[in-house]
Design a protein around this motif. Structure first.
Motif, PDB file in Angstrom:
ATOM      1  N   ARG A 105       0.816  -1.155  -0.081  1.00 41.72           N
ATOM      2  CA  ARG A 105      -0.073   0.055   0.018  1.00 41.72           C
ATOM      3  C   ARG A 105       0.804   1.342  -0.059  1.00 41.72           C
ATOM      4  NH1 ARG A 105      -0.892   1.214   5.924  1.00 41.72           N
ATOM      5  NH2 ARG A 105      -0.521  -0.930   6.954  1.00 41.72           N
ATOM      6  N   CYS A 106       0.217   2.184  -0.432  1.00 38.52           N
ATOM      7  CA  CYS A 106       1.203   3.685  -0.491  1.00 38.52           C
ATOM      8  C   CYS A 106       1.188   4.202   0.651  1.00 38.52           C
ATOM      9  CB  CYS A 106       0.383   4.489  -1.549  1.00 38.52           C
ATOM     10  SG  CYS A 106       1.231   6.075  -1.988  1.00 38.52           S
ATOM     11  N   THR A 107       2.312   4.797   0.862  1.00 35.59           N
ATOM     12  CA  THR A 107       2.555   5.755   2.165  1.00 35.59           C
ATOM     13  C   THR A 107       1.945   7.181   2.071  1.00 35.59           C
ATOM     14  OG1 THR A 107       4.770   6.580   1.290  1.00 35.59           O
ATOM     15  CG2 THR A 107       4.545   4.481   2.812  1.00 35.59           C
ATOM     16  N   ARG A 108       1.457   7.489   0.921  1.00 41.11           N
ATOM     17  CA  ARG A 108       0.620   8.729   0.687  1.00 41.11           C
ATOM     18  C   ARG A 108      -0.805   8.761   0.198  1.00 41.11           C
ATOM     19  NH1 ARG A 108       4.272  12.761  -2.638  1.00 41.11           N
ATOM     20  NH2 ARG A 108       3.370  11.694  -4.355  1.00 41.11           N
ATOM     21  N   CYS A 109      -1.052   7.862  -0.785  1.00 45.12           N
ATOM     22  CA  CYS A 109      -2.191   8.375  -1.616  1.00 45.12           C
ATOM     23  C   CYS A 109      -3.336   7.455  -1.370  1.00 45.12           C
ATOM     24  CB  CYS A 109      -2.053   8.253  -3.106  1.00 45.12           C
ATOM     25  SG  CYS A 109      -1.828   6.714  -3.635  1.00 45.12           S
ATOM     26  N   GLY A 110      -3.312   6.293  -0.370  1.00 46.50           N
ATOM     27  CA  GLY A 110      -4.277   5.425  -0.192  1.00 46.50           C
ATOM     28  C   GLY A 110      -4.439   4.233  -0.873  1.00 46.50           C
ATOM     29  N   TYR A 111      -3.551   4.145  -2.187  1.00 50.35           N
ATOM     30  CA  TYR A 111      -3.538   3.028  -2.772  1.00 50.35           C
ATOM     31  C   TYR A 111      -3.059   1.935  -2.177  1.00 50.35           C
ATOM     32  CZ  TYR A 111      -1.944  -0.418  -6.049  1.00 50.35           C
ATOM     33  OH  TYR A 111      -1.658  -1.567  -6.869  1.00 50.35           O
ATOM     34  N   ALA A 112      -4.101   0.568  -2.326  1.00 48.15           N
ATOM     35  CA  ALA A 112      -3.432  -0.664  -1.860  1.00 48.15           C
ATOM     36  C   ALA A 112      -3.749  -1.707  -2.915  1.00 48.15           C
ATOM     37  CB  ALA A 112      -4.255  -0.980  -0.679  1.00 48.15           C
TER      38      ALA A 112
ATOM     39  N   ARG B 201       7.798   1.887  -5.941  1.00 44.18           N
ATOM     40  CA  ARG B 201       6.769   3.064  -5.612  1.00 44.18           C
ATOM     41  C   ARG B 201       5.760   2.919  -6.335  1.00 44.18           C
ATOM     42  NH1 ARG B 201       9.360   7.802  -3.551  1.00 44.18           N
ATOM     43  NH2 ARG B 201      11.615   7.202  -3.044  1.00 44.18           N
ATOM     44  N   CYS B 202       4.629   3.926  -5.458  1.00 42.95           N
ATOM     45  CA  CYS B 202       3.395   3.877  -6.273  1.00 42.95           C
ATOM     46  C   CYS B 202       3.367   4.772  -7.507  1.00 42.95           C
ATOM     47  CB  CYS B 202       2.511   4.613  -5.184  1.00 42.95           C
ATOM     48  SG  CYS B 202       0.965   4.707  -5.532  1.00 42.95           S
ATOM     49  N   ALA B 203       2.239   4.693  -8.329  1.00 42.40           N
ATOM     50  CA  ALA B 203       2.258   5.330  -9.454  1.00 42.40           C
ATOM     51  C   ALA B 203       2.170   6.798  -9.180  1.00 42.40           C
ATOM     52  CB  ALA B 203       0.887   4.996 -10.219  1.00 42.40           C
ATOM     53  N   CYS B 204       1.739   7.420  -7.923  1.00 38.68           N
ATOM     54  CA  CYS B 204       1.820   8.829  -7.458  1.00 38.68           C
ATOM     55  C   CYS B 204       3.245   9.184  -7.169  1.00 38.68           C
ATOM     56  CB  CYS B 204       0.632   8.724  -6.185  1.00 38.68           C
ATOM     57  SG  CYS B 204       1.706   8.519  -4.673  1.00 38.68           S
ATOM     58  N   GLY B 205       4.211   8.173  -7.147  1.00 39.77           N
ATOM     59  CA  GLY B 205       5.758   8.579  -6.958  1.00 39.77           C
ATOM     60  C   GLY B 205       6.209   8.383  -5.464  1.00 39.77           C
TER      61      GLY B 205
END
Ligand code: NAD
Ligand code: ZN
Length: 237
Positions: free
Chosen positions: A118-125, A139-143
């Motif tokens: 899961r992302c440490t920023r945007c809530g993606y999991a 890294r997440c797609a959001c960076g």
């Protein structure tokens, strides 16, 4: 004669049920990973200090888990679910995914899963099954940095998952505690809750644990060797 109330069974499993699949229990391996205390690679503070170290630890655990298969203990619990359907609840502290691989369909993963990030920023999991991971740290797609979707020391369990497990512990008439040292809270409290709520509690563990005094029956054996027979016994009651 009134019909017998519908029997409900719940189970809590821990690292011991996967030991016979070749996955090391934490305490069994001395509690160290490449000389780092496990707490250091499994805490939010550890991840904030050195995400790469933590990702190397989880990539190694993912590789190890990917090379292991479910054993007869996992399969026996999948069979129990197949027979009891919604009257059986399986909660696990394990993150290795072996219950699902063995065919259990509904698994309350109290401590998360090695196979989700899961992302440490945007809530993606989401699911992430590539072994080994192509880049560390991922890294997440959001960076932002992704983290393992694992409950680390000092973190709260996912509320809905824990509540579902607690409800099953309160409403079952038989609670199985399999392969857990019973020292990690609040998971261990589920067995005490079941006992307080009137369920019979059966423990499967080669060693005594702090939960033993709450158990009506302690089977001192490896899960792979005895769970199949216990499941037969449960289904014959
Ligand atoms: P634990 O390592 O503290 O205890 C394992 C227990 O299993 C011990 O009581 C041991 O006597 C028993 N055991 C050993 N071999 C067994 C067998 N063949 N059959 C039945 N029991 C056996 O494990 P825990 O209580 O789950 O707590 C450890 C924590 O570490 C958990 O939070 C868990 O999330 C995590 N963990 C998970 C895995 C995994 O996913 N497989 C592995 C290591 C640690
Ligand atoms: Zn993101």
């Amino acid at each position: 004669m009134a019909p017998a109330p519908e029997r409900r069974v719940a189970a809590l499993t821990g690292a011991g049920i996967s030991a016979e699949s070749g996955i090391a229990t934490f305490r069994g391996s001395g509690g160290l990973w490449e000389n780092h205390p496990v707490e250091e690679v499994a805490t939010p503070g550890g991840f904030a200090r050195d995400p790469l170290l933590v990702w190397r630890f989880y990539d190694a655990r993912r590789r190890q888990a990917a090379s292991c298969s479910p054993n007869a203990g996992h399969r026996a619990l999948a069979r129990l679910e197949g027979a009891l359907g919604g009257r059986f609840t399986l909660a696990t502290q394990n993150v290795d995914g072996l219950h699902l691989l063995a065919g259990s369909r509904r698994v309350l993963e109290l401590h998360g899963s090695l196979w989700r990030v899961r992302c440490t920023r945007c809530g993606y999991a989401g699911e992430e099954r590539t072994v080994p991971l192509p880049t560390l740290s991922p890294r997440c797609a959001c960076g932002a940095l992704l983290r393992p979707d694992i409950v680390w020391f000092g973190e709260a369990l996912p509320t809905e998952v824990f509540e579902a497990a607690a409800e099953a512990a309160e409403s079952c008439d038989l609670f199985l505690v399999v392969g857990t040292s019973g020292v990690v809270e609040p998971a261990a409290s589920l067995a005490r809750l079941a006992a307080r709520s009137g369920a019979k509690v059966w423990e499967v563990n080669p060693e005594a644990t702090p939960l033993t005094p709450f158990c009506d029956r302690s089977v001192r054996s490896g899960a792979g060797a005895v769970l199949d027979e216990l499941v037969d016994e449960i289904l014959a009651r």
